[in-house]
Design a protein around this motif. Structure first.
Motif, PDB file in Angstrom:
ATOM      1  N   ALA A  28      20.208 -31.954 -58.485  1.00 23.40           N
ATOM      2  CA  ALA A  28      19.713 -32.920 -59.061  1.00 23.40           C
ATOM      3  C   ALA A  28      21.237 -32.576 -60.811  1.00 23.40           C
ATOM      4  CB  ALA A  28      18.541 -33.365 -59.934  1.00 23.40           C
ATOM      5  N   PHE A  85      25.459 -34.248 -64.632  1.00 31.61           N
ATOM      6  CA  PHE A  85      25.968 -34.109 -64.765  1.00 31.61           C
ATOM      7  C   PHE A  85      27.378 -34.865 -64.677  1.00 31.61           C
ATOM      8  CE2 PHE A  85      29.692 -31.535 -66.442  1.00 31.61           C
ATOM      9  CZ  PHE A  85      28.845 -30.896 -68.424  1.00 31.61           C
ATOM     10  N   GLY A 102      28.010 -38.157 -65.471  1.00 31.95           N
ATOM     11  CA  GLY A 102      28.763 -38.068 -66.989  1.00 31.95           C
ATOM     12  C   GLY A 102      29.564 -37.843 -67.581  1.00 31.95           C
ATOM     13  N   TYR A 153      31.283 -41.432 -66.379  1.00 28.36           N
ATOM     14  CA  TYR A 153      31.746 -41.968 -66.917  1.00 28.36           C
ATOM     15  C   TYR A 153      32.349 -42.417 -68.450  1.00 28.36           C
ATOM     16  CZ  TYR A 153      28.018 -45.137 -64.779  1.00 28.36           C
ATOM     17  OH  TYR A 153      27.828 -46.093 -63.399  1.00 28.36           O
ATOM     18  N   VAL A 154      32.710 -41.144 -68.874  1.00 28.72           N
ATOM     19  CA  VAL A 154      33.438 -40.427 -69.801  1.00 28.72           C
ATOM     20  C   VAL A 154      34.635 -41.133 -69.199  1.00 28.72           C
ATOM     21  CG1 VAL A 154      34.592 -39.193 -71.132  1.00 28.72           C
ATOM     22  CG2 VAL A 154      31.969 -39.079 -70.980  1.00 28.72           C
ATOM     23  N   VAL A 198      36.002 -45.232 -68.984  1.00 25.52           N
ATOM     24  CA  VAL A 198      36.422 -46.252 -69.876  1.00 25.52           C
ATOM     25  C   VAL A 198      36.868 -45.412 -70.388  1.00 25.52           C
ATOM     26  CG1 VAL A 198      34.670 -46.873 -71.927  1.00 25.52           C
ATOM     27  CG2 VAL A 198      32.880 -45.836 -70.015  1.00 25.52           C
ATOM     28  N   TYR A 245      39.754 -48.360 -71.779  1.00 31.72           N
ATOM     29  CA  TYR A 245      40.410 -49.396 -73.358  1.00 31.72           C
ATOM     30  C   TYR A 245      42.158 -48.672 -73.172  1.00 31.72           C
ATOM     31  CZ  TYR A 245      35.430 -48.400 -74.595  1.00 31.72           C
ATOM     32  OH  TYR A 245      34.320 -48.177 -75.383  1.00 31.72           O
ATOM     33  N   ILE A 254      26.417 -24.069 -69.476  1.00 30.12           N
ATOM     34  CA  ILE A 254      25.372 -25.266 -69.408  1.00 30.12           C
ATOM     35  C   ILE A 254      24.633 -23.786 -68.388  1.00 30.12           C
ATOM     36  CG2 ILE A 254      23.693 -26.177 -68.380  1.00 30.12           C
ATOM     37  CD1 ILE A 254      25.420 -29.081 -69.173  1.00 30.12           C
ATOM     38  N   PRO A 289      29.932 -53.650 -72.420  1.00 37.11           N
ATOM     39  CA  PRO A 289      28.872 -52.831 -70.885  1.00 37.11           C
ATOM     40  C   PRO A 289      29.399 -51.152 -71.497  1.00 37.11           C
ATOM     41  CG  PRO A 289      28.529 -54.604 -70.436  1.00 37.11           C
ATOM     42  CD  PRO A 289      29.167 -54.843 -71.335  1.00 37.11           C
ATOM     43  N   ILE A 307      30.905 -49.360 -74.269  1.00 38.74           N
ATOM     44  CA  ILE A 307      30.220 -48.475 -74.571  1.00 38.74           C
ATOM     45  C   ILE A 307      29.251 -48.536 -74.961  1.00 38.74           C
ATOM     46  CG2 ILE A 307      29.687 -49.690 -76.633  1.00 38.74           C
ATOM     47  CD1 ILE A 307      31.841 -48.614 -77.588  1.00 38.74           C
ATOM     48  N   GLN A 344      28.321 -46.985 -71.701  1.00 40.18           N
ATOM     49  CA  GLN A 344      28.152 -46.534 -70.361  1.00 40.18           C
ATOM     50  C   GLN A 344      28.504 -44.962 -70.921  1.00 40.18           C
ATOM     51  OE1 GLN A 344      29.695 -49.134 -67.790  1.00 40.18           O
ATOM     52  NE2 GLN A 344      27.742 -49.406 -66.631  1.00 40.18           N
ATOM     53  N   ILE A 345      30.088 -44.883 -71.894  1.00 40.27           N
ATOM     54  CA  ILE A 345      30.428 -44.086 -72.486  1.00 40.27           C
ATOM     55  C   ILE A 345      29.189 -43.533 -73.263  1.00 40.27           C
ATOM     56  CG2 ILE A 345      31.437 -44.612 -75.049  1.00 40.27           C
ATOM     57  CD1 ILE A 345      33.954 -43.057 -74.012  1.00 40.27           C
ATOM     58  N   GLY A 400      26.885 -41.589 -70.719  1.00 39.94           N
ATOM     59  CA  GLY A 400      27.872 -40.121 -69.958  1.00 39.94           C
ATOM     60  C   GLY A 400      28.076 -38.826 -70.998  1.00 39.94           C
ATOM     61  N   MET A 401      28.841 -39.239 -72.511  1.00 43.42           N
ATOM     62  CA  MET A 401      28.462 -38.314 -73.123  1.00 43.42           C
ATOM     63  C   MET A 401      27.258 -37.658 -73.728  1.00 43.42           C
ATOM     64  SD  MET A 401      31.603 -39.945 -76.204  1.00 43.42           S
ATOM     65  CE  MET A 401      31.048 -40.841 -76.557  1.00 43.42           C
ATOM     66  N   ILE A 452      24.610 -37.640 -72.268  1.00 45.74           N
ATOM     67  CA  ILE A 452      23.798 -37.018 -71.355  1.00 45.74           C
ATOM     68  C   ILE A 452      24.498 -35.575 -70.530  1.00 45.74           C
ATOM     69  CG2 ILE A 452      25.055 -37.879 -68.958  1.00 45.74           C
ATOM     70  CD1 ILE A 452      22.627 -37.714 -67.816  1.00 45.74           C
ATOM     71  N   ILE A 453      25.854 -35.643 -71.050  1.00 42.34           N
ATOM     72  CA  ILE A 453      26.882 -34.259 -70.947  1.00 42.34           C
ATOM     73  C   ILE A 453      25.903 -32.886 -71.752  1.00 42.34           C
ATOM     74  CG2 ILE A 453      28.666 -32.886 -71.086  1.00 42.34           C
ATOM     75  CD1 ILE A 453      30.318 -35.318 -70.121  1.00 42.34           C
ATOM     76  N   MET A 491      22.675 -32.124 -71.949  1.00 42.38           N
ATOM     77  CA  MET A 491      21.796 -31.053 -71.192  1.00 42.38           C
ATOM     78  C   MET A 491      22.663 -29.455 -71.647  1.00 42.38           C
ATOM     79  SD  MET A 491      22.946 -33.155 -67.477  1.00 42.38           S
ATOM     80  CE  MET A 491      23.637 -31.862 -66.848  1.00 42.38           C
ATOM     81  N   PHE A 541      14.586 -34.483 -63.685  1.00 47.48           N
ATOM     82  CA  PHE A 541      16.243 -34.254 -63.068  1.00 47.48           C
ATOM     83  C   PHE A 541      15.617 -34.788 -61.466  1.00 47.48           C
ATOM     84  CE2 PHE A 541      20.189 -33.779 -65.149  1.00 47.48           C
ATOM     85  CZ  PHE A 541      18.865 -34.052 -66.778  1.00 47.48           C
ATOM     86  N   ILE A 569      15.632 -39.477 -64.403  1.00 51.37           N
ATOM     87  CA  ILE A 569      16.926 -39.596 -65.079  1.00 51.37           C
ATOM     88  C   ILE A 569      17.701 -40.429 -64.556  1.00 51.37           C
ATOM     89  CG2 ILE A 569      18.298 -38.053 -63.818  1.00 51.37           C
ATOM     90  CD1 ILE A 569      18.353 -37.330 -67.641  1.00 51.37           C
ATOM     91  N   LEU A 570      17.985 -40.711 -63.618  1.00 55.49           N
ATOM     92  CA  LEU A 570      18.915 -42.289 -63.616  1.00 55.49           C
ATOM     93  C   LEU A 570      18.673 -43.244 -64.538  1.00 55.49           C
ATOM     94  CD1 LEU A 570      19.655 -42.226 -59.912  1.00 55.49           C
ATOM     95  CD2 LEU A 570      21.101 -41.859 -61.972  1.00 55.49           C
ATOM     96  N   PHE A 602      19.348 -42.934 -67.293  1.00 49.68           N
ATOM     97  CA  PHE A 602      20.208 -43.157 -68.245  1.00 49.68           C
ATOM     98  C   PHE A 602      20.689 -44.852 -68.084  1.00 49.68           C
ATOM     99  CE2 PHE A 602      24.681 -43.405 -66.625  1.00 49.68           C
ATOM    100  CZ  PHE A 602      25.335 -42.580 -67.651  1.00 49.68           C
ATOM    101  N   TRP A 603      20.127 -45.445 -67.068  1.00 43.93           N
ATOM    102  CA  TRP A 603      20.948 -46.693 -66.835  1.00 43.93           C
ATOM    103  C   TRP A 603      20.272 -47.507 -68.033  1.00 43.93           C
ATOM    104  CZ3 TRP A 603      25.278 -48.259 -65.374  1.00 43.93           C
ATOM    105  CH2 TRP A 603      25.787 -47.162 -63.747  1.00 43.93           C
TER     106      TRP A 603
END
Lengths: 242, 275
Positions: free
Chosen positions: A178, A183, A186, A189-190, A193, A197, A236, B81, B83, B85-86, B89-90, B92-93, B96, B175, B180-181, B184-185
């Motif tokens: 999980a 991770f 994540g 996605y970063v 995106v 841009y 982590i 959208p 932005i 999602q980014i 993404g940032m 969640i990293i 954690m 998790f 978590i999904l 997140f969403w």
């Protein structure tokens, strides 16, 4: 904290590399955005992030399947599984889109960026409707998209493999799946995106002049950001080993 | 649009950070205080504590939605959208990392996560501005804010499901079962939807903030359903407060829409035969 050793540095580098692969992949995928949804531009009619994420996540599923059920799975196998999943996902998306463009909207497939399709050699400019930037998915876009999906899926598979190796000894196996999966999501996605841009929303694929213009700076950005993500991922693991 | 009174970015930043962190910390401190008192109040405090995490996350949703509004006004070229999602993404990293790295000093977790998210957001904003050359003056600041609010949203809603923000606890209750999904969403949509829905020449901050409150509250209700699975009674509380807040905020948003529209007319039913 964890001691700095070559294995950890390799892990950080591999995560950086996989993020960069995902970023590179986005440039190959023919993204048309809203204009393409109205058959006024070449590509698939949705955003960069949606496509990169959609194909990347399917790649993640196939990669994790390979990791979980094949005891001999190594990095190339997991990456190949990820690439395969992504390619199937994106190819079927493009195929379904093409069917609708051809038989639903009734447009000839043509790209406005090149005079002749680099693969088939067919002339493009005479088939473009007035006031549009091409329509549908010509052969070069389709091939470019499949190549891009392969890169993205391989990148996703690689980062998942690295993270699983990091986390598996530290926490329960289901939790490791999980945490590594989320991770990876994540980072994906970063990294999907950032290039979107760079390309400003639409790109036709590898033949688009935009590709050469933006790919360099996007890849540099992505590499640094992914290295940072890699560093965090390794730290982590340090935090888990209580 | 200078005649319209707006909340300044700094006000919302303080609202998001203080409200968000307060909510998140209450999930941890209330049961702690309850144990000192003992008896029935302890059970009560333990039950209501997780709900505060979701309330804190709503503060962060409103802050993040305004940050999205400020940066997306310039036209990103990829749609709003992306932005959201980014941000997640940032977020969640960073979440954690922040929660895991502190090990036994649990209380430092959210703050470490917030700082990490700000650093990642700053770096991505810097690269977007100076390497990709997006030429958006507020890019760096807004990316930092969006990442920070994203991490508060994730920790807040996760704490509402897991009961508190200890990493081991969140891993087992959020998790492992895949909640978590949803965090997140749905969290990402809560943050990006308000501007995506309101954008246009007549976009107003007040309307957007009410809509952000309502998307945050409906997310809280969904998180409440997940929390019923993990925590039982606390989840029911989260669900009901979420639905009530959603109705309140949605009504306010509705009133703003009516207030801002030049006129609201009924078009009647579709005629059965063509005229």
């Amino acid at each position: 904290m964890v001691a700095i050793d070559p294995a950890l540095l390799t892990n950080i580098l591999l995560i950086g590399l996989s993020g960069t692969l995902i970023c590179l992949a986005v440039h190959f995928i023919p993204v048309g955005g809203a204009p393409a949804a109205m058959a006024q531009a070449t590509g698939i009619g949705t955003g960069t992030v949606e496509l990169a994420a959609g194909s990347g996540l399917v790649g993640l599923i196939t990669a994790s399947y390979m990791y979980a059920y094949e005891p001999l799975a190594n990095i190339p196998l997991v990456m190949a599984a990820g690439a395969m999943g992504s390619m199937v996902m994106l190819a079927s998306t493009m195929f379904a889109g093409s069917l609708i463009y051809a038989y639903g909207v009734a447009v000839p497939f043509a790209s406005a960026q090149v005079k002749k399709d680099p693969i088939t050699g067919d002339r493009q400019d005479t088939y473009i409707s007035k006031g549009t930037q091409g329509q549908g998915l010509p052969t070069i876009c389709f091939v470019s998209g499949v190549v891009g999906a392969a890169l993205g899926g391989a990148g996703g598979g690689l980062i998942y493999f690295v993270l699983m190796d990091l986390y598996k000894p530290l926490i329960a196996l289901t939790s490791a799946f999980a945490v590594a999966g989320v991770f990876t999501m994540g980072v994906m996605y970063v990294n999907s995106v950032i290039p979107s841009y760079g390309v400003g929303g639409t790109i036709e694929g590898v033949h688009d002049p935009k590709f050469r213009r933006v790919v360099g700076k996007d890849v540099i950005t992505s590499f640094f950001v992914s290295i940072l993500c890699g560093l965090l991922a390794v730290l982590i693991a340090g935090g888990m080993s209580i | 649009m200078s005649d319209i009174k707006e909340r300044s970015p700094n006000q919302l930043l303080l609202f998001g950070i203080i409200g968000g962190l307060l909510g998140i910390y209450l999930t941890y401190l209330l049961p702690f205080a309850g144990d000192k008192i003992g008896g029935n109040p302890a059970i009560l405090l333990r039950t209501i504590a997780p709900t505060f995490g979701a309330l804190g996350a709503i503060c962060a949703v409103m802050w993040g939605a305004d940050a999205v509004r400020r940066v997306a006004k310039y036209g990103l070229g990829t749609g709003v959208p992306s932005i959201g999602q980014i941000a997640m993404g940032m977020g969640i990293i960073a979440a954690m990392f922040g929660l895991a790295i502190v090990k036994t000093i649990v209380l430092a977790g959210p703050i470490v996560a917030l700082v990490t998210a700000s650093i990642i957001g700053f770096i991505i904003g810097w690269f977007a501005q100076h390497v990709i050359k997006m030429k958006i003056p507020v890019m760096i600041r807004c990316m930092t804010e969006i990442a920070a609010s994203g991490t508060i949203i994730i920790i807040g809603f996760s704490a509402a499901v897991a009961g508190n923000f200890e990493f081991a606890n969140i891993v087992t209750l959020v998790f492992d079962n895949g909640v978590i999904l949803a965090v997140f969403w749905v969290g990402a949509v809560a943050m990006l939807h308000p501007f995506n829905a309101c954008l246009g020449p007549d976009e107003k901050q007040k309307r957007l903030l009410y809509l952000a409150g309502s998307t945050g509250a409906i997310t809280m209700a969904i998180i409440g359903i997940a929390a019923i699975m993990t925590l039982g009674t606390s989840g029911i509380l989260t669900l009901f407060i979420g639905i009530i807040l959603w109705i309140v905020f949605y009504k306010k948003f509705w009133d703003e829409v009516y207030h801002d529209a030049s006129s609201v007319v009924g078009t009647g039913l579709i005629p059965k035969t063509e005229a």
